[in-house]
Design an enzyme around this catalytic site. Structure first.
Site, PDB file in Angstrom:
ATOM      1  N   HIS A   1       1.016   6.168   1.858  1.00  0.00           N
ATOM      2  CA  HIS A   1       1.843   7.036   2.702  1.00  0.00           C
ATOM      3  C   HIS A   1       2.856   7.848   1.908  1.00  0.00           C
ATOM      4  O   HIS A   1       3.294   8.904   2.357  1.00  0.00           O
ATOM      5  CB  HIS A   1       2.561   6.226   3.773  1.00  0.00           C
TER       6      HIS A   1
ATOM      7  N   ARG B   1      -7.016  12.980   0.359  1.00  0.00           N
ATOM      8  CA  ARG B   1      -5.968  13.477   1.265  1.00  0.00           C
ATOM      9  C   ARG B   1      -4.587  12.948   0.897  1.00  0.00           C
ATOM     10  O   ARG B   1      -3.593  13.520   1.261  1.00  0.00           O
ATOM     11  CB  ARG B   1      -6.290  13.161   2.715  1.00  0.00           C
TER      12      ARG B   1
ATOM     13  N   GLU C   1     -11.279  -9.139   2.756  1.00  0.00           N
ATOM     14  CA  GLU C   1      -9.992  -8.795   3.365  1.00  0.00           C
ATOM     15  C   GLU C   1     -10.250  -8.703   4.860  1.00  0.00           C
ATOM     16  O   GLU C   1     -11.016  -7.836   5.311  1.00  0.00           O
ATOM     17  CB  GLU C   1      -9.448  -7.467   2.825  1.00  0.00           C
TER      18      GLU C   1
ATOM     19  N   HIS D   1      -5.599   3.664  -1.889  1.00  0.00           N
ATOM     20  CA  HIS D   1      -6.941   4.037  -1.434  1.00  0.00           C
ATOM     21  C   HIS D   1      -7.213   5.446  -1.936  1.00  0.00           C
ATOM     22  O   HIS D   1      -6.576   6.401  -1.489  1.00  0.00           O
ATOM     23  CB  HIS D   1      -6.963   3.985   0.103  1.00  0.00           C
TER      24      HIS D   1
ATOM     25  N   ARG E   1      -9.283   8.217  -1.498  1.00  0.00           N
ATOM     26  CA  ARG E   1     -10.293   8.666  -0.525  1.00  0.00           C
ATOM     27  C   ARG E   1     -11.128   9.780  -1.114  1.00  0.00           C
ATOM     28  O   ARG E   1     -10.677  10.534  -1.968  1.00  0.00           O
ATOM     29  CB  ARG E   1      -9.609   9.141   0.762  1.00  0.00           C
TER      30      ARG E   1
ATOM     31  N   THR F   1      -8.337   3.823   7.998  1.00  0.00           N
ATOM     32  CA  THR F   1      -9.541   2.995   8.084  1.00  0.00           C
ATOM     33  C   THR F   1      -9.606   2.350   9.472  1.00  0.00           C
ATOM     34  O   THR F   1      -8.656   1.719   9.905  1.00  0.00           O
ATOM     35  CB  THR F   1      -9.501   1.883   7.003  1.00  0.00           C
TER      36      THR F   1
ATOM     37  N   HIS G   1      -3.888  -4.443   7.640  1.00  0.00           N
ATOM     38  CA  HIS G   1      -4.013  -3.320   8.578  1.00  0.00           C
ATOM     39  C   HIS G   1      -3.155  -3.558   9.804  1.00  0.00           C
ATOM     40  O   HIS G   1      -3.362  -4.524  10.530  1.00  0.00           O
ATOM     41  CB  HIS G   1      -5.462  -3.029   9.001  1.00  0.00           C
TER      42      HIS G   1
ATOM     43  N   ASN H   1       0.861  -1.191   0.000  1.00  0.00           N
ATOM     44  CA  ASN H   1       0.000   0.000   0.000  1.00  0.00           C
ATOM     45  C   ASN H   1       0.897   1.241   0.000  1.00  0.00           C
ATOM     46  O   ASN H   1       1.698   1.439   0.916  1.00  0.00           O
ATOM     47  CB  ASN H   1      -0.893  -0.040   1.246  1.00  0.00           C
TER      48      ASN H   1
ATOM     49  N   GLU I   1      -8.611   0.465  -3.312  1.00  0.00           N
ATOM     50  CA  GLU I   1      -9.471   0.532  -2.123  1.00  0.00           C
ATOM     51  C   GLU I   1     -10.343   1.762  -2.264  1.00  0.00           C
ATOM     52  O   GLU I   1      -9.838   2.847  -2.594  1.00  0.00           O
ATOM     53  CB  GLU I   1      -8.630   0.718  -0.856  1.00  0.00           C
TER      54      GLU I   1
HETATM   55  N1  PXP Z   1      -5.933  -2.830   4.105  1.00  0.00           N
HETATM   56  C1  PXP Z   1      -6.840  -1.832   4.162  1.00  0.00           C
HETATM   57  C2  PXP Z   1      -8.248  -2.115   3.770  1.00  0.00           C
HETATM   58  C3  PXP Z   1      -6.468  -0.537   4.566  1.00  0.00           C
HETATM   59  O1  PXP Z   1      -7.390   0.451   4.615  1.00  0.00           O
HETATM   60  C4  PXP Z   1      -5.114  -0.292   4.895  1.00  0.00           C
HETATM   61  C5  PXP Z   1      -4.683   1.085   5.304  1.00  0.00           C
HETATM   62  O2  PXP Z   1      -4.767   1.961   4.236  1.00  0.00           O
HETATM   63  C6  PXP Z   1      -4.196  -1.363   4.808  1.00  0.00           C
HETATM   64  C7  PXP Z   1      -4.638  -2.617   4.431  1.00  0.00           C
HETATM   65  C8  PXP Z   1      -2.756  -1.183   5.152  1.00  0.00           C
HETATM   66  O3  PXP Z   1      -2.625  -0.888   6.511  1.00  0.00           O
HETATM   67  P1  PXP Z   1      -1.224  -0.452   7.105  1.00  0.00           P
HETATM   68  O4  PXP Z   1      -0.876   0.865   6.483  1.00  0.00           O
HETATM   69  O5  PXP Z   1      -1.482  -0.352   8.573  1.00  0.00           O
HETATM   70  O6  PXP Z   1      -0.233  -1.522   6.740  1.00  0.00           O
END
Ligand code: PXP
Length: 252
Positions: A10, A49, A151, A43, A45, A101, A190, A7, A70
């Site tokens: 960030h 953001r 998921e 994602h 959003r 999330t 997550h 992901n 996402e």
């Molecule tokens: N899965 C989903 C559905 C998420 O919303 C996120 C965070 O954007 C992640 C996985 C990844 O989470 P993390 O950044 O804590 O690894």
């Protein structure tokens, strides 16, 4: 063996902090793939953001693994998904004020809205995953809506103290088995880190782990020293012509 979805939200978070052009998540996706990412997850959003529409469009062109979008379950996002055509969509709950999330979808109470969206995306050959807590009721509801994947939210496992962690892990093991039994494929994510990922990766039937924060944090840790060294080199040995604005050659 589970695969890895990286992901990259960030990276866009850092760019948006300055509203400038770097770091750009698009070329970083390529680096993530070189590192072995099996999937790139972003994602988009509603408040934009971090990931922007432009990022998603460019990622669709350059991602050579798989692109997992996402998104919130609403008509604006469905229209974007139908235009961009990611390799899969993961529907997530979204609240404006949240930092990230916070929990899974309430598939039971949102069944009719989700059902329509799942059908629309699947009709366009876009498989759909539902981000849910590892509860049998939510898993069963996801199966009734004929989602392709769930998921499973690993946030409670990630945040649990050492006494509670075993219990949280068992919920994920049982949730995965139940989902597989109902014909659902299973991803999870997550809060997964270098310290806590292995038990989740070892769960039978676990297909893919989506991980963002920990990998991007680690990238800073392993890359910062080199980045500082490169800047120090420029400061200590500037090229003479740089003073006269000649670092960009004029076009003739
Ligand atoms: N899965 C989903 C559905 C998420 O919303 C996120 C965070 O954007 C992640 C996985 C990844 O989470 P993390 O950044 O804590 O690894």
């Amino acid at each position: 063996m589970a695969s890895l979805g990286v992901n990259i939200d960030h990276i866009a978070n850092v760019r948006q902090a300055r509203k400038t052009v770097e770091p750009d998540p698009v070329p970083m996706a390529y680096l993530a793939e070189l590192g072995g990412a099996d999937c790139i997850t972003v994602h988009l959003r509603e408040d934009r953001r971090h990931i922007q529409d432009r990022d998603l469009e460019l990622l669709r062109h350059i991602v050579r693994s798989r692109l997992n979008l996402e998104m919130a379950a609403n008509s604006e996002m469905v229209a974007i998904a139908l235009r961009i055509r990611p390799d899969m969509v993961t529907l997530v709950p979204e609240r404006r004020q949240e930092v990230t999330t916070e929990g899974g979808l309430d598939v039971i109470n949102q069944a009719s809205q989700l059902s329509e969206i799942i059908k629309e995306l699947q009709l366009a050959s876009i498989p759909v995953s539902l981000f849910i807590d590892p509860l049998s009721s939510q898993i069963e509801a996801s199966s009734s809506l004929e989602a392709n994947w769930v998921e499973l939210h690993t946030g409670n496992y990630a945040q649990a103290d050492w006494e509670d962690q075993k219990f949280q892990l068992s919920r994920l093991v049982e949730g995965t088995a139940r989902a597989n039994c109902l014909g659902l494929r299973v991803n999870s994510g997550h809060g997964l880190t270098y310290q806590n990922v292995e038990p989740i990766a070892a769960i039978n039937g676990m297909e893919e782990l989506n991980i963002g924060h920990s990998i991007i944090s680690r990238a800073l840790a392993v890359g910062l020293q080199k980045a500082v060294r490169e800047m120090k080199e420029l400061i200590m040995n500037p090229r003479k012509e740089a003073l006269f604005g000649m670092h960009h050659k004029e076009l003739t």
